[in-house]
Design an enzyme around this catalytic site. Structure first.
Site, PDB file in Angstrom:
ATOM      1  N   LYS A  69       5.624  16.910  27.890  1.00  7.11           N
ATOM      2  CA  LYS A  69       5.901  15.969  28.963  1.00  7.11           C
ATOM      3  C   LYS A  69       7.129  16.485  29.711  1.00  7.11           C
ATOM      4  O   LYS A  69       7.893  17.289  29.182  1.00  7.11           O
ATOM      5  CB  LYS A  69       6.108  14.565  28.418  1.00  7.11           C
ATOM      6  CG  LYS A  69       7.152  14.418  27.330  1.00  7.11           C
ATOM      7  CD  LYS A  69       7.017  13.037  26.726  1.00  7.11           C
ATOM      8  CE  LYS A  69       8.152  12.703  25.771  1.00  7.11           C
ATOM      9  NZ  LYS A  69       7.894  13.158  24.398  1.00  7.11           N
ATOM     10  N   ASP A 107      16.069  12.189  29.422  1.00  5.19           N
ATOM     11  CA  ASP A 107      16.611  12.019  28.067  1.00  5.19           C
ATOM     12  C   ASP A 107      17.342  13.275  27.595  1.00  5.19           C
ATOM     13  O   ASP A 107      17.573  14.201  28.379  1.00  5.19           O
ATOM     14  CB  ASP A 107      15.488  11.648  27.089  1.00  5.19           C
ATOM     15  CG  ASP A 107      14.519  12.791  26.859  1.00  5.19           C
ATOM     16  OD1 ASP A 107      14.389  13.635  27.762  1.00  5.19           O
ATOM     17  OD2 ASP A 107      13.911  12.859  25.778  1.00  5.19           O
ATOM     18  N   ASP A 132      12.453  15.783  28.548  1.00 10.74           N
ATOM     19  CA  ASP A 132      11.014  15.588  28.690  1.00 10.74           C
ATOM     20  C   ASP A 132      10.633  14.155  29.052  1.00 10.74           C
ATOM     21  O   ASP A 132       9.513  13.894  29.458  1.00 10.74           O
ATOM     22  CB  ASP A 132      10.238  16.085  27.450  1.00 10.74           C
ATOM     23  CG  ASP A 132      10.687  15.446  26.157  1.00 10.74           C
ATOM     24  OD1 ASP A 132      11.591  14.587  26.189  1.00 10.74           O
ATOM     25  OD2 ASP A 132      10.145  15.813  25.090  1.00 10.74           O
ATOM     26  N   ARG A 133      11.569  13.215  28.895  1.00 11.62           N
ATOM     27  CA  ARG A 133      11.262  11.829  29.265  1.00 11.62           C
ATOM     28  C   ARG A 133      11.806  11.503  30.656  1.00 11.62           C
ATOM     29  O   ARG A 133      12.727  12.164  31.128  1.00 11.62           O
ATOM     30  CB  ARG A 133      11.905  10.852  28.276  1.00 11.62           C
ATOM     31  CG  ARG A 133      11.354  10.958  26.890  1.00 11.62           C
ATOM     32  CD  ARG A 133      11.936   9.886  26.009  1.00 11.62           C
ATOM     33  NE  ARG A 133      11.321   9.968  24.694  1.00 11.62           N
ATOM     34  CZ  ARG A 133      11.233   8.947  23.847  1.00 11.62           C
ATOM     35  NH1 ARG A 133      11.727   7.762  24.168  1.00 11.62           N
ATOM     36  NH2 ARG A 133      10.661   9.097  22.685  1.00 11.62           N
ATOM     37  N   ASP A 186      16.590  15.970  25.890  1.00 15.70           N
ATOM     38  CA  ASP A 186      16.008  17.298  26.082  1.00 15.70           C
ATOM     39  C   ASP A 186      15.169  17.424  27.347  1.00 15.70           C
ATOM     40  O   ASP A 186      14.512  18.443  27.551  1.00 15.70           O
ATOM     41  CB  ASP A 186      15.180  17.693  24.861  1.00 15.70           C
ATOM     42  CG  ASP A 186      13.996  16.757  24.627  1.00 15.70           C
ATOM     43  OD1 ASP A 186      14.094  15.578  24.993  1.00 15.70           O
ATOM     44  OD2 ASP A 186      12.978  17.206  24.064  1.00 15.70           O
ATOM     45  N   SER A 203      15.664  14.946  20.860  1.00 18.31           N
ATOM     46  CA  SER A 203      15.178  14.241  22.040  1.00 18.31           C
ATOM     47  C   SER A 203      16.109  13.135  22.521  1.00 18.31           C
ATOM     48  O   SER A 203      17.267  13.383  22.835  1.00 18.31           O
ATOM     49  CB  SER A 203      13.778  13.704  21.757  1.00 18.31           C
ATOM     50  OG  SER A 203      13.216  13.253  22.933  1.00 18.31           O
ATOM     51  N   HIS A 204      15.595  11.902  22.498  1.00 18.57           N
ATOM     52  CA  HIS A 204      16.326  10.772  23.040  1.00 18.57           C
ATOM     53  C   HIS A 204      17.318  10.194  22.031  1.00 18.57           C
ATOM     54  O   HIS A 204      18.034   9.246  22.356  1.00 18.57           O
ATOM     55  CB  HIS A 204      15.339   9.680  23.435  1.00 18.57           C
ATOM     56  CG  HIS A 204      14.444   9.301  22.284  1.00 18.57           C
ATOM     57  ND1 HIS A 204      13.454  10.130  21.835  1.00 18.57           N
ATOM     58  CD2 HIS A 204      14.428   8.236  21.469  1.00 18.57           C
ATOM     59  CE1 HIS A 204      12.850   9.584  20.798  1.00 18.57           C
ATOM     60  NE2 HIS A 204      13.431   8.421  20.546  1.00 18.57           N
TER      61      HIS A 204
HETATM   62  C1  G16 Z   1       8.201  11.873  20.884  1.00 13.63           C
HETATM   63  C2  G16 Z   1       6.783  12.316  21.098  1.00 13.63           C
HETATM   64  C3  G16 Z   1       6.070  11.317  21.953  1.00 13.63           C
HETATM   65  C4  G16 Z   1       6.165   9.934  21.351  1.00 13.63           C
HETATM   66  C5  G16 Z   1       7.620   9.569  21.140  1.00 13.63           C
HETATM   67  C6  G16 Z   1       7.787   8.280  20.404  1.00 13.63           C
HETATM   68  O1  G16 Z   1       8.882  11.915  22.096  1.00 13.63           O
HETATM   69  O2  G16 Z   1       6.730  13.578  21.713  1.00 13.63           O
HETATM   70  O3  G16 Z   1       4.751  11.717  22.058  1.00 13.63           O
HETATM   71  O4  G16 Z   1       5.568   8.989  22.179  1.00 13.63           O
HETATM   72  O5  G16 Z   1       8.245  10.570  20.365  1.00 13.63           O
HETATM   73  O6  G16 Z   1       7.255   8.417  19.131  1.00 13.63           O
HETATM   74  P1  G16 Z   1       7.464   7.306  18.036  1.00 13.63           P
HETATM   75  O7  G16 Z   1       6.902   6.043  18.630  1.00 13.63           O
HETATM   76  O8  G16 Z   1       6.713   7.807  16.845  1.00 13.63           O
HETATM   77  O9  G16 Z   1       8.949   7.161  17.805  1.00 13.63           O
HETATM   78  P2  G16 Z   1      10.315  12.603  22.191  1.00 13.63           P
HETATM   79  O10 G16 Z   1      10.721  12.416  23.612  1.00 13.63           O
HETATM   80  O11 G16 Z   1      11.164  11.861  21.208  1.00 13.63           O
HETATM   81  O12 G16 Z   1      10.083  14.025  21.803  1.00 13.63           O
END
Ligand code: G16
Length: 543
Positions: A376, A277, A281-282, A279, A113-114
Site C-alpha cells: 500500500k 504513517d 504506506d498508510r 513507514d 509501521s504505525h
Molecule cells: C498492516 C498490514 C495491513 C493491515 C494492518 C492492520 O499494516 O499490512 O494489511 O490491515 O497491518 O492489521 P491488524 O488489524 O492485524 O493490526 P501496517 O501499515 O501496520 O504494515
C-alpha cells in the site's frame, strides 16, 4: 573477509504477524534476537548466495544498527548485491518499487509501521518477495520454522560501514549500492499522475497541509508536493524523520493525527489535508471540514481512477480486505469489474495483482494502493486524490457527497480496544466464535441476525487457504459486525470491532457515523461485552 559462524539457540516468539515480526525495541536489542531472525529469513528463502536484495527502513530507533548487522550477515551468507537507501532509509513503498525496478530477489524492510518508535517503543522487520510485496504465508511459515530450529548465524566481523555516501562499495565479494531513497519513487509517481494539472491547482492558491508525523515520508512529501508540484513551502509539516518520531504516534487516523484534523476543521482551514504513517504506506485524507473514511476513499478512487493518466485504460478489478466496507463493491458492480474480498494483510493482494485480477486494493486500516508496486502506498493515495480534485474541480466534501448520492453510503467505523489482557481478549473472542452457529434468526438488541461465520479465504490464484480470519455477524438489513484480533500490536491484545451499515435514502447521507451506527454498536456490546465483560468504558481508537 573475516566471517564468523556464531552458535545460537532458537528464541521463542519469532512468529511473523500480519506484517512481519514486530516487538518492543528492547526485545530486538537482546543478544542474537535480530541475528537469529535475519538468519532465519535467509535460510527460509533458500539462502541468499548470489542473490540481490533491497534493504532499508523507516529510520526509527535501532534502524541504523540493524542495517549494519544485516549487511554484515548478508555478506557472510554470500549475497551478491544489496541495494540500500542512503543512511539506511527507505519508505515501504519506495522499497517495494526498488525491488521491482531492479528485479531483485526481494528485500528486507525495517519498520513497525504505525507503531511508535524509540528504545521503549516498537521495532520490526519483514521480508518482501521478488514481486515487491510482503512475503506470502508459505514464506513466513518457512521463516518461522527456521527460527525454531536455528543453531548458528553467519556474520562478517568487519567495522562500521558508512551509509551516508551515495555510491557503490564492496565487502568481500558483495556489492553494496547506496541509493537516494526519494528520486526513483518520485519519478514513478510522475508517470502515474497528472502533475501539470496538479501544479495548476497549487498555482491557483489551493492550500494543502501534509503531516509527515516526523516519520519517513517527510523528505518524499517535500520533494513531491513542494519541489515538483509547487505547493507552498511549509505545506509539509513534521518533515524531518526522527528516531522516536518526535514522541508522536505515527498512525494517520483521527485519534493520532488530531492536530491535522483540528486544523482542517477550522473555518479558514486548508482545502486539503493528509497524513502518513511511520513507514509511509498508510494515508489519511481530509478535505476542508471533511473526513474521508479509508473505505470511502477506496470507493471514490475506484470510481474516479481514470482521471489519472496511469489509470486511463480503467481498472482490471478491485480488492479489499474483509473488514473494509463494501462501498467499493458497489462501484465495481457499476463498472462491470470484479471485486475481491481477502483477509486483513496486504500480502493477500499480491497474487490478485500479479495475476492482473485487481489493479486497485484497499483496507479500512488506512491502506490504499495499486499495482504500480506491491505495497500500500500513502503518498500515492494522496496524489490520486489531488489528481481527482484537479480533474473534477470539486472539493473533497463535494466529491464525497456526489459519490454517496450515486452509490449510497456505507456508514462505517472501527472501534479498537488496545492492550487488553491477552487471556481476557481471547476468552471474549472465543465466546463469540462459539455462538456463531446458533446466531442466525436471533434478535440481538433489536437487530435480527441473517448469518454468522468465521471468514476463510480460498486464494483464487494459487489455491492456498487461510482460515480463522475474523468473525462476521450479518443482520437482515445487511448491517455487519466484524470482530478480529489485531496481528500488529506488541502489548497485550488489540480487539478490533468493525461496524458497517448501508444507507440509500438521499436525505440520510450526512449523519455522524457514530449516530448512524448506534443500533449496531449496541448490538455488538450485547454480543461481545466490551463494557460488561472486559470492563472497557470506551474504545481507545475510533476511526
Ligand atoms: C498492516 C498490514 C495491513 C493491515 C494492518 C492492520 O499494516 O499490512 O494489511 O490491515 O497491518 O492489521 P491488524 O488489524 O492485524 O493490526 P501496517 O501499515 O501496520 O504494515
Amino acid at each position: 573477509m573475516s566471517i564468523s559462524i556464531e552458535p545460537t539457540l532458537p528464541i521463542a516468539g519469532q512468529k511473523p504477524g500480519t506484517s512481519g515480526l514486530r516487538k518492543k525495541t528492547r526485545v530486538f536489542m537482546k543478544p542474537a534476537y535480530l541475528e537469529n531472525f535475519v538468519q532465519a529469513i535467509f535460510d527460509g528463502i533458500g539462502g541468499v548466495k548470489g542473490k540481490t536484495l533491497v534493504l532499508g527502513g523507516d529510520g526509527r530507533f535501532y534502524n541504523d544498527v540493524a542495517v549494519q548487522t544485516i549487511l554484515r550477515m548478508a555478506a557472510a551468507n554470500e549475497a551478491a548485491h544489496i541495494i540500500v537507501g542512503q543512511n539506511g532509509l527507505l519508505s515501504t513503498p519506495a522499497a517495494s518499487h526498488l525491488i521491482r525496478q531492479h528485479q531483485t530477489d526481494g528485500g528486507i524492510i525495517l519498520s513497525a509501521s504505525h507503531n511508535p518508535g524509540g528504545i521503549e517503543e516498537d521495532f520490526g522487520i519483514k521480508f518482501n518477495a521478488a514481486n515487491g510485496g510482503p512475503a506470502p504465508e508459505a514464506i513466513t511459515d518457512a521463516i518461522y520454522a527456521q527460527t525454531q530450529s536455528i543453531s548458528r548465524y553467519k556474520i562478517w566481523q568487519g567495522g562500521a560501514l558508512d551509509m551516508s555516501q551515495i555510491g557503490d562499495t564492496d565487502i568481500g565479494d558483495m556489492r553494496i549500492s547506496i541509493v537516494d531513497p526519494v528520486t526513483d519513487y518520485a519519478d514513478l509517481m510522475e508517470t502515474l499522475f497528472d502533475f501539470p494539472a496538479i501544479r495548476v491547482l497549487f498555482s491557483e492558491g489551493f492550500r494543502m497541509r501534509f503531516d509527515a508525523m516526523c516519520a519517513i515520508t517527510g523528505p518524499y512529501a517535500a520533494e513531491i508536493f513542494e519541489n515538483r508540484l509547487g505547493a507552498a513551502k511549509g505545506t509539509v509539516e513534521n518533515e524531518t524523520p526522527l528516531p522516536d518520531f518526535g514522541g508522536m504516534h505515527p498512525d494517520p487516523n483521527p485519534t493520532w493525527a488530531h492536530a491535522l484534523m483540528d486544523e482542517l476543521f477550522l473555518d479558514d482551514g486548508p482545502d486539503f489535508g493528509a497524513a502518513s504513517d511511520g513507514d509511509g504506506d498508510r494515508n489519511m485524507v481530509l478535505g476542508h471540514q471533511a473526513y474521508v473514511s479509508p473505505s470511502d476513499s477506496l470507493a471514490v478512487i475506484a470510481a474516479n481512477a481514470t482521471c489519472a493518466p496511469g489509470y486511463k485504460a480503467g481498472l482490471s478489478g478491485v480488492a479489499r480486505s474483509m473488514p473494509t466496507s463494501a462501498a467499493v463493491d458497489h462501484v465495481a458492480q457499476a463498472l462491470g469489474i470484479n471485486s475481491y474480498e481477502v483477509p486483513t494483510g496486504w500480502k493477500f493482494f499480491g497474487n490478485l495483482m500479479d495475476d492482473n485480477r485487481a489493479a486497485l486494493c484497499g483496507e479500512e486500516s488506512f491502506g490504499t494502493g495499486s499495482n504500480h508496486i506491491r505495497e500500500k502506498d500513502g503518498l500515492w493515495a494522496v496524489l490520486m486524490w489531488l489528481n481527482i480534485i484537479a480533474a473534477t474541480g470539486q472539493s473533497v466534501k463535494d466529491i464525497l457527497s456526489a459519490h454517496w448520492q450515486t452509490y449510497g453510503r456505507n456508514y462505517y467505523s472501527r472501534h479498537d480496544y488496545e492492550a487488553v489482557d491477552t487471556d481476557a481478549a481471547e476468552t471474549a473472542y472465543q465466546a463469540l466464535r462459539d455462538r456463531l452457529d446458533g446466531l442466525a434468526g436471533q434478535n440481538i438488541a433489536g437487530l435480527t441476525v441473517k448469518s454468522a461465520d468465521e471468514f476463510r479465504y480460498d486464494d483464487p490464484v494459487d489455491g492456498s487457504v487461510s482460515t480463522g480470519q475474523g468473525l462476521r455477524v450479518i443482520c437482515t438489513n445487511d448491517a455487519r459486525i466484524v470482530l478480529r484480533m489485531s496481528g500488529t500490536g506488541t502489548t497485550g491484545a488489540t480487539l478490533r470491532l468493525y461496524l458497517e451499515q448501508r444507507e440509500m435514502d438521499p436525505d440520510k447521507l450526512s449523519q455522524d457515523p457514530q449516530i448512524a451506527l448506534a443500533p449496531l454498536i449496541a448490538a455488538a456490546e450485547t454480543l461481545i461485552g466490551f463494557h460488561a465483560q472486559l470492563g472497557r468504558v470506551k474504545p481507545d481508537v475510533i476511526t
